[in-house]
Design an enzyme around this catalytic site. Sequence first.
Site, PDB file in Angstrom:
ATOM      1  N   PRO A 180       0.866  -1.286   0.049  1.00 34.12           N
ATOM      2  CA  PRO A 180      -0.176  -0.020  -0.178  1.00 34.12           C
ATOM      3  C   PRO A 180       0.961   1.208   0.185  1.00 34.12           C
ATOM      4  O   PRO A 180       1.654   1.645   0.891  1.00 34.12           O
ATOM      5  CB  PRO A 180      -0.777  -0.203   1.229  1.00 34.12           C
ATOM      6  CG  PRO A 180      -0.460  -1.627   1.727  1.00 34.12           C
ATOM      7  CD  PRO A 180       0.685  -1.820   1.128  1.00 34.12           C
ATOM      8  N   GLU A 181       0.782   2.250  -1.019  1.00 38.97           N
ATOM      9  CA  GLU A 181       1.322   3.602  -1.106  1.00 38.97           C
ATOM     10  C   GLU A 181       0.108   4.426  -1.465  1.00 38.97           C
ATOM     11  O   GLU A 181      -0.946   3.923  -1.244  1.00 38.97           O
ATOM     12  CB  GLU A 181       2.490   3.414  -2.115  1.00 38.97           C
ATOM     13  CG  GLU A 181       3.288   2.111  -1.934  1.00 38.97           C
ATOM     14  CD  GLU A 181       4.596   2.462  -2.943  1.00 38.97           C
ATOM     15  OE1 GLU A 181       4.912   3.616  -3.417  1.00 38.97           O
ATOM     16  OE2 GLU A 181       5.224   1.411  -2.959  1.00 38.97           O
ATOM     17  N   LYS A 227      -0.279   8.012   3.130  1.00 34.08           N
ATOM     18  CA  LYS A 227      -0.869   6.534   3.207  1.00 34.08           C
ATOM     19  C   LYS A 227      -1.721   6.420   4.490  1.00 34.08           C
ATOM     20  O   LYS A 227      -2.205   5.347   4.882  1.00 34.08           O
ATOM     21  CB  LYS A 227       0.538   5.876   3.509  1.00 34.08           C
ATOM     22  CG  LYS A 227       1.481   5.788   2.484  1.00 34.08           C
ATOM     23  CD  LYS A 227       2.658   4.901   2.854  1.00 34.08           C
ATOM     24  CE  LYS A 227       4.132   5.477   2.164  1.00 34.08           C
ATOM     25  NZ  LYS A 227       5.240   4.573   2.630  1.00 34.08           N
ATOM     26  N   ASN A 266       8.002   2.390  -1.115  1.00 36.08           N
ATOM     27  CA  ASN A 266       9.103   1.662  -1.576  1.00 36.08           C
ATOM     28  C   ASN A 266       9.127   1.359  -3.230  1.00 36.08           C
ATOM     29  O   ASN A 266      10.096   1.497  -3.748  1.00 36.08           O
ATOM     30  CB  ASN A 266       9.612   0.518  -0.687  1.00 36.08           C
ATOM     31  CG  ASN A 266      10.865  -0.078  -0.739  1.00 36.08           C
ATOM     32  OD1 ASN A 266      11.773   0.903  -1.119  1.00 36.08           O
ATOM     33  ND2 ASN A 266      11.267  -1.165  -0.519  1.00 36.08           N
ATOM     34  N   ARG A 313      14.555  -1.079   3.902  1.00 33.32           N
ATOM     35  CA  ARG A 313      13.569  -1.553   2.830  1.00 33.32           C
ATOM     36  C   ARG A 313      14.503  -1.833   1.615  1.00 33.32           C
ATOM     37  O   ARG A 313      15.366  -1.070   1.621  1.00 33.32           O
ATOM     38  CB  ARG A 313      12.369  -0.651   2.774  1.00 33.32           C
ATOM     39  CG  ARG A 313      11.272  -0.813   3.590  1.00 33.32           C
ATOM     40  CD  ARG A 313      10.058   0.447   3.554  1.00 33.32           C
ATOM     41  NE  ARG A 313      10.814   1.488   4.053  1.00 33.32           N
ATOM     42  CZ  ARG A 313       9.806   2.478   4.439  1.00 33.32           C
ATOM     43  NH1 ARG A 313       8.589   2.441   4.058  1.00 33.32           N
ATOM     44  NH2 ARG A 313      10.386   3.430   5.024  1.00 33.32           N
TER      45      ARG A 313
END
Length: 252
Positions: free
Chosen positions: A2-3, A50, A159, A240
């Site tokens: 989820p972005e 987000k 990411n 990440r």
Amino acid sequence: MPEGDSIWLAAARLRPVLEGRVLTDVACRWPRVVHGLVGKQVDRIETRGKHLLLRFSDATTIRVHLKMTGRWRTFSSGFPREDLGIALSTEAGTAACYRVPDVERIDDRGLSDHPVLAALGPDVLSEGFDPGSAVARASPEAMVGEALLDQRVACGIGNVYRAEILFYERQDPFAPLHAVRDPERLWATAARMMRENLHPGRRNTTGLPHLDHWVYGRQRRPCMRCRTRIEAREVGALPRVLYWCPRCQAAR
Ligand SMILES: [Zn+2]
């Protein structure tokens, strides 16, 4: 993952079920979060990067952040209880969020100085987003790959987009921001790429039907521009994996 674009799309799916409607039933893994909400109206649904905000007629707000695992679903009648985080029902159906770690109820008076929300930079997907305002909030010494993910600089980029933006701009991810020739381009590209994905279906950052991403998730595979092997490495305080082409994105 989820972005900002995923949250924007989730809000669009939730609005027909919730917005302007009275809650007929509520359920939550943390019962205090939904206390007293039955009979109240969902005034509107907003997104900030987000974070998804459900604004209620009793001057309270529920903030939801999906982190890596959460997922919103809608149902016309009935809904599964396994892994349920929160469910809100109206006469139009149920919006339910599963495997969600970060849910809280906020009094609207506390919204403007909320420790997380107040620190967010401008939303990349907001109307009139100004890439220059993001650059102005970033530290010139910050590694460009980290600055793009910093939600206090601009919010919504995650990411996947970080890797794709840097590749598209042929930018060395490890350079300090002050060494980037035209840093505003990075956030302008972020806004463009994310806007192009504000539709249901798979996220695609290349514009090519057979290739969803240039470098994200493609470690050890050949770069689509130069055939060099894509590299991947965990980077940052909250590690990440960063993906990049060592040739196209070489240090200048
Ligand atoms: Zn390359």
